[in-house]
Design a protein around this motif. Structure first.
Motif, PDB file in Angstrom:
ATOM      1  N   ILE A 195       0.825  -1.208   0.000  1.00  0.00           N
ATOM      2  CA  ILE A 195       0.000   0.000   0.000  1.00  0.00           C
ATOM      3  C   ILE A 195       0.856   1.253   0.000  1.00  0.00           C
ATOM      4  O   ILE A 195       0.485   2.257  -0.602  1.00  0.00           O
ATOM      5  CB  ILE A 195      -1.037   0.011   1.149  1.00  0.00           C
ATOM      6  CG1 ILE A 195      -0.375   0.076   2.521  1.00  0.00           C
ATOM      7  CG2 ILE A 195      -1.992  -1.160   1.037  1.00  0.00           C
ATOM      8  CD1 ILE A 195      -1.349   0.271   3.675  1.00  0.00           C
ATOM      9  N   ARG A 196       2.007   1.189   0.644  1.00  0.00           N
ATOM     10  CA  ARG A 196       2.904   2.355   0.636  1.00  0.00           C
ATOM     11  C   ARG A 196       3.433   2.604  -0.775  1.00  0.00           C
ATOM     12  O   ARG A 196       3.503   3.737  -1.238  1.00  0.00           O
ATOM     13  CB  ARG A 196       4.046   2.148   1.608  1.00  0.00           C
ATOM     14  CG  ARG A 196       4.926   3.365   1.721  1.00  0.00           C
ATOM     15  CD  ARG A 196       6.000   3.173   2.761  1.00  0.00           C
ATOM     16  NE  ARG A 196       6.739   4.398   2.838  1.00  0.00           N
ATOM     17  CZ  ARG A 196       6.821   5.151   3.916  1.00  0.00           C
ATOM     18  NH1 ARG A 196       6.237   4.764   5.019  1.00  0.00           N
ATOM     19  NH2 ARG A 196       7.506   6.261   3.896  1.00  0.00           N
ATOM     20  N   THR A 197       3.807   1.535  -1.485  1.00  0.00           N
ATOM     21  CA  THR A 197       4.293   1.668  -2.852  1.00  0.00           C
ATOM     22  C   THR A 197       3.201   2.215  -3.755  1.00  0.00           C
ATOM     23  O   THR A 197       3.459   3.082  -4.595  1.00  0.00           O
ATOM     24  CB  THR A 197       4.792   0.304  -3.368  1.00  0.00           C
ATOM     25  OG1 THR A 197       5.860  -0.132  -2.524  1.00  0.00           O
ATOM     26  CG2 THR A 197       5.284   0.396  -4.789  1.00  0.00           C
ATOM     27  N   ALA A 198       1.966   1.730  -3.589  1.00  0.00           N
ATOM     28  CA  ALA A 198       0.847   2.227  -4.405  1.00  0.00           C
ATOM     29  C   ALA A 198       0.601   3.699  -4.134  1.00  0.00           C
ATOM     30  O   ALA A 198       0.404   4.493  -5.065  1.00  0.00           O
ATOM     31  CB  ALA A 198      -0.413   1.415  -4.118  1.00  0.00           C
ATOM     32  N   ALA A 240       1.256   6.770  -6.853  1.00  0.00           N
ATOM     33  CA  ALA A 240       0.183   7.690  -7.228  1.00  0.00           C
ATOM     34  C   ALA A 240       0.597   9.140  -6.970  1.00  0.00           C
ATOM     35  O   ALA A 240       0.336  10.023  -7.787  1.00  0.00           O
ATOM     36  CB  ALA A 240      -1.095   7.353  -6.461  1.00  0.00           C
ATOM     37  N   LEU A 241       1.257   9.391  -5.843  1.00  0.00           N
ATOM     38  CA  LEU A 241       1.736  10.748  -5.559  1.00  0.00           C
ATOM     39  C   LEU A 241       2.763  11.197  -6.593  1.00  0.00           C
ATOM     40  O   LEU A 241       2.738  12.340  -7.055  1.00  0.00           O
ATOM     41  CB  LEU A 241       2.334  10.822  -4.146  1.00  0.00           C
ATOM     42  CG  LEU A 241       1.343  10.753  -2.993  1.00  0.00           C
ATOM     43  CD1 LEU A 241       2.084  10.657  -1.668  1.00  0.00           C
ATOM     44  CD2 LEU A 241       0.412  11.961  -3.008  1.00  0.00           C
ATOM     45  N   ALA A 242       3.668  10.285  -6.974  1.00  0.00           N
ATOM     46  CA  ALA A 242       4.688  10.624  -7.968  1.00  0.00           C
ATOM     47  C   ALA A 242       4.064  10.911  -9.328  1.00  0.00           C
ATOM     48  O   ALA A 242       4.609  11.679 -10.119  1.00  0.00           O
ATOM     49  CB  ALA A 242       5.712   9.496  -8.091  1.00  0.00           C
ATOM     50  N   ALA A 243       2.890  10.310  -9.593  1.00  0.00           N
ATOM     51  CA  ALA A 243       2.199  10.535 -10.857  1.00  0.00           C
ATOM     52  C   ALA A 243       1.344  11.801 -10.830  1.00  0.00           C
ATOM     53  O   ALA A 243       0.694  12.123 -11.817  1.00  0.00           O
ATOM     54  CB  ALA A 243       1.337   9.330 -11.206  1.00  0.00           C
ATOM     55  N   GLY A 244       1.312  12.502  -9.684  1.00  0.00           N
ATOM     56  CA  GLY A 244       0.589  13.768  -9.593  1.00  0.00           C
ATOM     57  C   GLY A 244      -0.763  13.691  -8.926  1.00  0.00           C
ATOM     58  O   GLY A 244      -1.526  14.658  -8.965  1.00  0.00           O
ATOM     59  N   GLU A 284      -6.678   6.467  -1.834  1.00  0.00           N
ATOM     60  CA  GLU A 284      -7.709   5.645  -2.475  1.00  0.00           C
ATOM     61  C   GLU A 284      -7.067   4.610  -3.394  1.00  0.00           C
ATOM     62  O   GLU A 284      -7.511   3.467  -3.465  1.00  0.00           O
ATOM     63  CB  GLU A 284      -8.684   6.528  -3.266  1.00  0.00           C
ATOM     64  CG  GLU A 284      -9.755   5.756  -3.997  1.00  0.00           C
ATOM     65  CD  GLU A 284     -10.656   4.919  -3.096  1.00  0.00           C
ATOM     66  OE1 GLU A 284     -11.281   3.972  -3.614  1.00  0.00           O
ATOM     67  OE2 GLU A 284     -10.739   5.174  -1.883  1.00  0.00           O
ATOM     68  N   SER A 285      -5.993   4.995  -4.078  1.00  0.00           N
ATOM     69  CA  SER A 285      -5.259   4.040  -4.916  1.00  0.00           C
ATOM     70  C   SER A 285      -4.696   2.910  -4.060  1.00  0.00           C
ATOM     71  O   SER A 285      -4.774   1.739  -4.426  1.00  0.00           O
ATOM     72  CB  SER A 285      -4.133   4.769  -5.656  1.00  0.00           C
ATOM     73  OG  SER A 285      -3.378   3.871  -6.407  1.00  0.00           O
ATOM     74  N   ALA A 286      -4.153   3.241  -2.908  1.00  0.00           N
ATOM     75  CA  ALA A 286      -3.626   2.222  -1.993  1.00  0.00           C
ATOM     76  C   ALA A 286      -4.746   1.319  -1.489  1.00  0.00           C
ATOM     77  O   ALA A 286      -4.580   0.102  -1.385  1.00  0.00           O
ATOM     78  CB  ALA A 286      -2.901   2.891  -0.829  1.00  0.00           C
ATOM     79  N   ARG A 287      -5.909   1.908  -1.194  1.00  0.00           N
ATOM     80  CA  ARG A 287      -7.048   1.114  -0.715  1.00  0.00           C
ATOM     81  C   ARG A 287      -7.520   0.148  -1.796  1.00  0.00           C
ATOM     82  O   ARG A 287      -7.787  -1.023  -1.528  1.00  0.00           O
ATOM     83  CB  ARG A 287      -8.200   2.039  -0.300  1.00  0.00           C
ATOM     84  CG  ARG A 287      -9.361   1.309   0.373  1.00  0.00           C
ATOM     85  CD  ARG A 287     -10.477   2.268   0.737  1.00  0.00           C
ATOM     86  NE  ARG A 287     -11.277   2.621  -0.412  1.00  0.00           N
ATOM     87  CZ  ARG A 287     -12.208   1.818  -0.959  1.00  0.00           C
ATOM     88  NH1 ARG A 287     -12.431   0.630  -0.453  1.00  0.00           N
ATOM     89  NH2 ARG A 287     -12.891   2.204  -2.006  1.00  0.00           N
ATOM     90  N   GLN A 288      -7.613   0.628  -3.042  1.00  0.00           N
ATOM     91  CA  GLN A 288      -8.050  -0.225  -4.146  1.00  0.00           C
ATOM     92  C   GLN A 288      -7.077  -1.381  -4.367  1.00  0.00           C
ATOM     93  O   GLN A 288      -7.484  -2.511  -4.624  1.00  0.00           O
ATOM     94  CB  GLN A 288      -8.190   0.595  -5.433  1.00  0.00           C
ATOM     95  CG  GLN A 288      -9.343   1.574  -5.412  1.00  0.00           C
ATOM     96  CD  GLN A 288     -10.684   0.874  -5.309  1.00  0.00           C
ATOM     97  OE1 GLN A 288     -10.873  -0.222  -5.823  1.00  0.00           O
ATOM     98  NE2 GLN A 288     -11.617   1.510  -4.624  1.00  0.00           N
ATOM     99  N   ALA A 302       5.752  10.542   2.557  1.00  0.00           N
ATOM    100  CA  ALA A 302       5.953   9.918   1.249  1.00  0.00           C
ATOM    101  C   ALA A 302       7.444   9.875   0.932  1.00  0.00           C
ATOM    102  O   ALA A 302       8.186  10.780   1.280  1.00  0.00           O
ATOM    103  CB  ALA A 302       5.211  10.704   0.176  1.00  0.00           C
ATOM    104  N   ARG A 303       7.853   8.795   0.276  1.00  0.00           N
ATOM    105  CA  ARG A 303       9.245   8.697  -0.170  1.00  0.00           C
ATOM    106  C   ARG A 303       9.400   9.500  -1.447  1.00  0.00           C
ATOM    107  O   ARG A 303       8.482   9.536  -2.267  1.00  0.00           O
ATOM    108  CB  ARG A 303       9.611   7.240  -0.445  1.00  0.00           C
ATOM    109  CG  ARG A 303       9.739   6.415   0.807  1.00  0.00           C
ATOM    110  CD  ARG A 303      10.119   5.026   0.439  1.00  0.00           C
ATOM    111  NE  ARG A 303       8.950   4.382  -0.168  1.00  0.00           N
ATOM    112  CZ  ARG A 303       8.686   3.105  -0.118  1.00  0.00           C
ATOM    113  NH1 ARG A 303       9.514   2.293   0.456  1.00  0.00           N
ATOM    114  NH2 ARG A 303       7.617   2.608  -0.673  1.00  0.00           N
TER     115      ARG A 303
END
Length: 176
Positions: free
Chosen positions: A24-27, A31-35, A43-47, A73-74
């Motif tokens: 979930i951290r990677t997801a 998503a954060l790196a993608a903007g 929500e991406s991590a939850r999905q 966030a890393r």
């Protein structure tokens, strides 16, 4: 016991599986790196958690997402494995239901669908074969996970990429 060499900000909170935490951290970080906004990234991590870990109890998922919301966030690219050209792709490997009778399945501890993160389809099949290999069993014609007539492979769809090399069974139970 937690690994003392891992910085505190990167350790999974107590009672959260390190595999779930890493996924979930990677997801979220991808998503954060993608903007994405922080809410959309959670929500991406939850999905991802719902798709990859369907048996995860909802209170545990809520606890993990609450801990993730407060974790920093890393930076993009930090903590990722350098495995070659491009990013890992999540593949869904699904055994053909009408071919489960095949003797090669005796060499596997698991015969259900799974997600595998790899650079290509052959790499995904190899990782699944290695992960599910039954001890002391030698397949007659080869490993079932490597056979295209026994297992269908497809790109995982809209899932964010899993950490490279991760193999996640989707249903059933892995037996010894």
């Amino acid at each position: 016991m937690p690994d003392p060499s891992t910085p505190p900000a990167h350790r999974a909170p107590p009672l959260i599986s390190p595999v779930v935490w890493h996924a979930i951290r990677t997801a979220r970080d991808a998503a954060l790196a993608a903007g994405a906004t922080p809410a959309d990234a959670l929500e991406s991590a939850r999905q991802l958690a719902l798709a990859v870990f369907p048996a995860l109890p909802r209170p545990h998922l809520r606890e993990a997402l609450d801990a993730l919301a407060s974790a920093p966030a890393r930076p993009a690219g930090k903590g990722r494995l350098d495995h070659g050209v491009g990013q890992p792709v999540t593949f869904r490997l699904t055994p053909h239901p009408d071919r489960r009778w095949h003797a090669d399945w005796l060499a596997s501890r698991y015969a259900g669908p799974c997600f595998v993160s790899a650079a290509d389809e052959d790499g995904a099949r190899t990782l699944a074969a290695r992960h599910f290999r039954a001890p002391r069993e030698m397949p007659f014609g080869g490993d079932p996970w490597r056979r295209r007539d026994l297992v269908e492979a497809a790109v995982g769809g809209k899932l964010p990429p899993l950490p490279y090399g991760m193999v996640v069974p989707m249903a059933g139970r892995i037996g010894a």
